[in-house]
Design an enzyme around this catalytic site. Structure first.
Site, PDB file in Angstrom:
ATOM      1  N   ASP A  12       0.821  -1.223   0.000  1.00 16.89           N
ATOM      2  CA  ASP A  12       0.000   0.000   0.000  1.00 16.89           C
ATOM      3  C   ASP A  12       0.851   1.267   0.000  1.00 16.89           C
ATOM      4  OD1 ASP A  12      -2.438  -1.561   0.302  1.00 16.89           O
ATOM      5  OD2 ASP A  12      -1.827  -1.846   2.383  1.00 16.89           O
ATOM      6  N   LYS A  15       2.323   2.279  -5.033  1.00 17.00           N
ATOM      7  CA  LYS A  15       3.046   1.782  -6.213  1.00 17.00           C
ATOM      8  C   LYS A  15       2.259   1.995  -7.502  1.00 17.00           C
ATOM      9  CE  LYS A  15       3.372  -2.324  -4.440  1.00 17.00           C
ATOM     10  NZ  LYS A  15       2.796  -2.005  -3.112  1.00 17.00           N
ATOM     11  N   GLY A  39      -4.131  -4.411  -4.742  1.00 16.21           N
ATOM     12  CA  GLY A  39      -5.046  -3.375  -5.203  1.00 16.21           C
ATOM     13  C   GLY A  39      -4.284  -2.101  -5.477  1.00 16.21           C
ATOM     14  N   HIS A  40      -4.128  -1.750  -6.748  1.00 15.92           N
ATOM     15  CA  HIS A  40      -3.404  -0.538  -7.118  1.00 15.92           C
ATOM     16  C   HIS A  40      -4.403   0.535  -7.555  1.00 15.92           C
ATOM     17  CE1 HIS A  40       0.630  -2.800  -7.925  1.00 15.92           C
ATOM     18  NE2 HIS A  40       0.307  -2.718  -6.657  1.00 15.92           N
ATOM     19  N   GLN A 222       2.182  -5.856  -3.332  1.00 17.99           N
ATOM     20  CA  GLN A 222       2.469  -5.913  -1.895  1.00 17.99           C
ATOM     21  C   GLN A 222       3.768  -5.145  -1.587  1.00 17.99           C
ATOM     22  OE1 GLN A 222       1.677  -9.367  -3.293  1.00 17.99           O
ATOM     23  NE2 GLN A 222      -0.423  -8.769  -3.000  1.00 17.99           N
TER      24      GLN A 222
END
Length: 421
Positions: A12, A15, A39-40, A222
């Site tokens: 988180d 990225k 989740g980006h 991650q």
């Protein structure tokens, strides 16, 4: 130039936003590990996009995105993501390639993931329950099914039947409900029809692109301290989230990589269980009150803490950071003083590196150095030199403590809120 981008903390780190910014100068974006537990989040203009499997480079026209052999793919989820992007005007055909060697995630993986968490009670890992760990477990046990299996309808049906039968025994033993074969087979056969045109031998394709001097960006998922080997084990994910995973998860050898960029927040966050040495209720309340720091995948409130330079310095050792990108600087705008952890104290002794044993992780007492805050809004600043002096001093300090060259500072989620140093 071929670049690996890695999270320097517990995930988180922002990225997705940095990948999106760097994509402008490359031809290909490669995802090499993890699954749809990632989740980006990327904001372009007034639009917000949350991507779980597809590299965020897909938001740039004419860029090619590759999901490599090291990723575990939930085909049904991926089809939904593809259709979601296309409904918003993004073409994926001819721009998205899937490795035929990538392993698949099935409903029985998700069921086992959740049931194991329930059984662990207070000792739970804090998994997203997306089935990622069990899918990697099948891969290591050499019983997993891959995309290449999905494309052979007759063989896939037989293999799936065997895997469901075997896993239903485990699911029932854990107190769960059996996974239905007919429904699962129908869902995956439907997904196969959509995904078939995207599947190829991505290792060969990537090397052909290298021969043509194409520039590549490897998108990490991650963060370093969720790495299966180097993270806060057992509170980790099930893949190598560090720079080395980009090579094993794509088939592009290390000597073809030109630089490694580490991404880190100006503070520290973590989702799920496990130790977070600098965790601060003050910061958590501040960020959650601002509507910040909620997981893009699970929606869970992230745990928040001060910047941990012991962790990021170790991340730099493991990954070999050439450059650093610091995100969420604007989150600290209201603070008069900002703490940075510069050492760990464990049972009266000081350490400059993280421990391996989880009991020692739990015994860590952070040693802090305090920096002066800037008490002004940085979110609208668009040039690095226009940041308050205290903010620039803070950025330089955490960059030096981490051990990399600061090249990007971010003061917001949008592309234009990116400051080049």
């Amino acid at each position: 130039m071929n670049t690996i981008l890695v999270g320097a903390q517990w995930g988180d780190e922002g990225k997705g936003k940095i990948i999106d910014v760097l994509t402008k100068d490359v031809d290909i974006v490669v995802r090499s590990q993890g699954g749809n537990n990632a989740g980006h989040t990327v904001e372009v203009g007034e639009e917000k996009y949350i991507l779980h499997l597809i590299p965020s480079g897909i938001l740039w026209p004419k860029k090619t995105c590759v999901i490599g052999n090291g990723v575990v793919i939930d085909p049904v989820s991926l089809v939904k993501e593809i259709k979601g992007l296309e409904s918003r005007g993004f073409k994926t055909a001819g721009r998205l390639l899937l490795s035929e060697m990538a392993h698949l995630v099935f409903p029985y993986h998700r069921a086992i993931d959740e049931l194991r968490e329930i059984r662990k009670g207070k000792g739970k890992i804090g998994t997203t329950k997306r089935g990622i760990g069990p899918a990697y477990g099948d891969k290591a046990a050499r019983v997993g099914l891959r995309l290449v299996d999905l494309l052979d309808a007759r063989k896939f049906k037989d293999k799936l039947a065997e895997r469901i039968e075997t896993n239903n025994i485990a699911i029932k033993a854990l107190g769960g409900k059996a996974i239905p074969f007919k429904e699962t087979h129908a869902d995956y056969e439907a997904a196969a029809k959509v995904l078939r045109p995207y599947v190829t031998h991505t290792v060969v394709w990537l090397h052909e692109a290298l021969a043509k001097k194409k520039k590549m960006l490897f998108e990490g998922a991650q963060g370093t301290f969720l790495d299966i080997d180097f993270g806060t084990y057992p509170y980790v994910t099930s893949s190598n989230t560090t720079a080395g995973g980009a090579s094993t998860g794509s088939g592009v050898p290390p000597h073809r990589i030109d630089r490694v960029v580490g991404v880190m927040k100006a503070y520290t966050t973590r989702v799920g269980e496990g130790n977070l040495p600098t965790e601060s209720e003050e910061l958590s309340d501040l960020f959650h009150g601002m509507g910040r720091e909620f997981g893009a995948t699970t929606g869970r409130a992230r745990r928040c803490g001060w910047f941990d330079a012991v962790a990021t310095h170790y991340a730099s050792l493991v990954n070999g950071f050439d450059e650093l990108a610091v995100t969420n600087l604007d989150g600290l705008d209201s603070l008069a003083e900002i703490k940075v952890c510069t050492a760990y104290e464990i049972k009266g002794k000081k350490f400059a590196h993280p421990p391996a044993d989880i009991a020692e992780w739990n015994a860590v007492k952070p040693v802090y150095k305090t920096f002066k805050g800037w008490k002004s809004d940085t979110s609208k600043i668009r040039e690095y030199k226009k940041l308050p002096l205290a903010a620039r001093n803070y950025l330089k300090a955490i960059g030096d403590l981490t051990g990399g060259k600061l090249t990007i500072a971010s003061v917001g989620p949008r592309r234009e809120a990116t400051l080049w140093v």
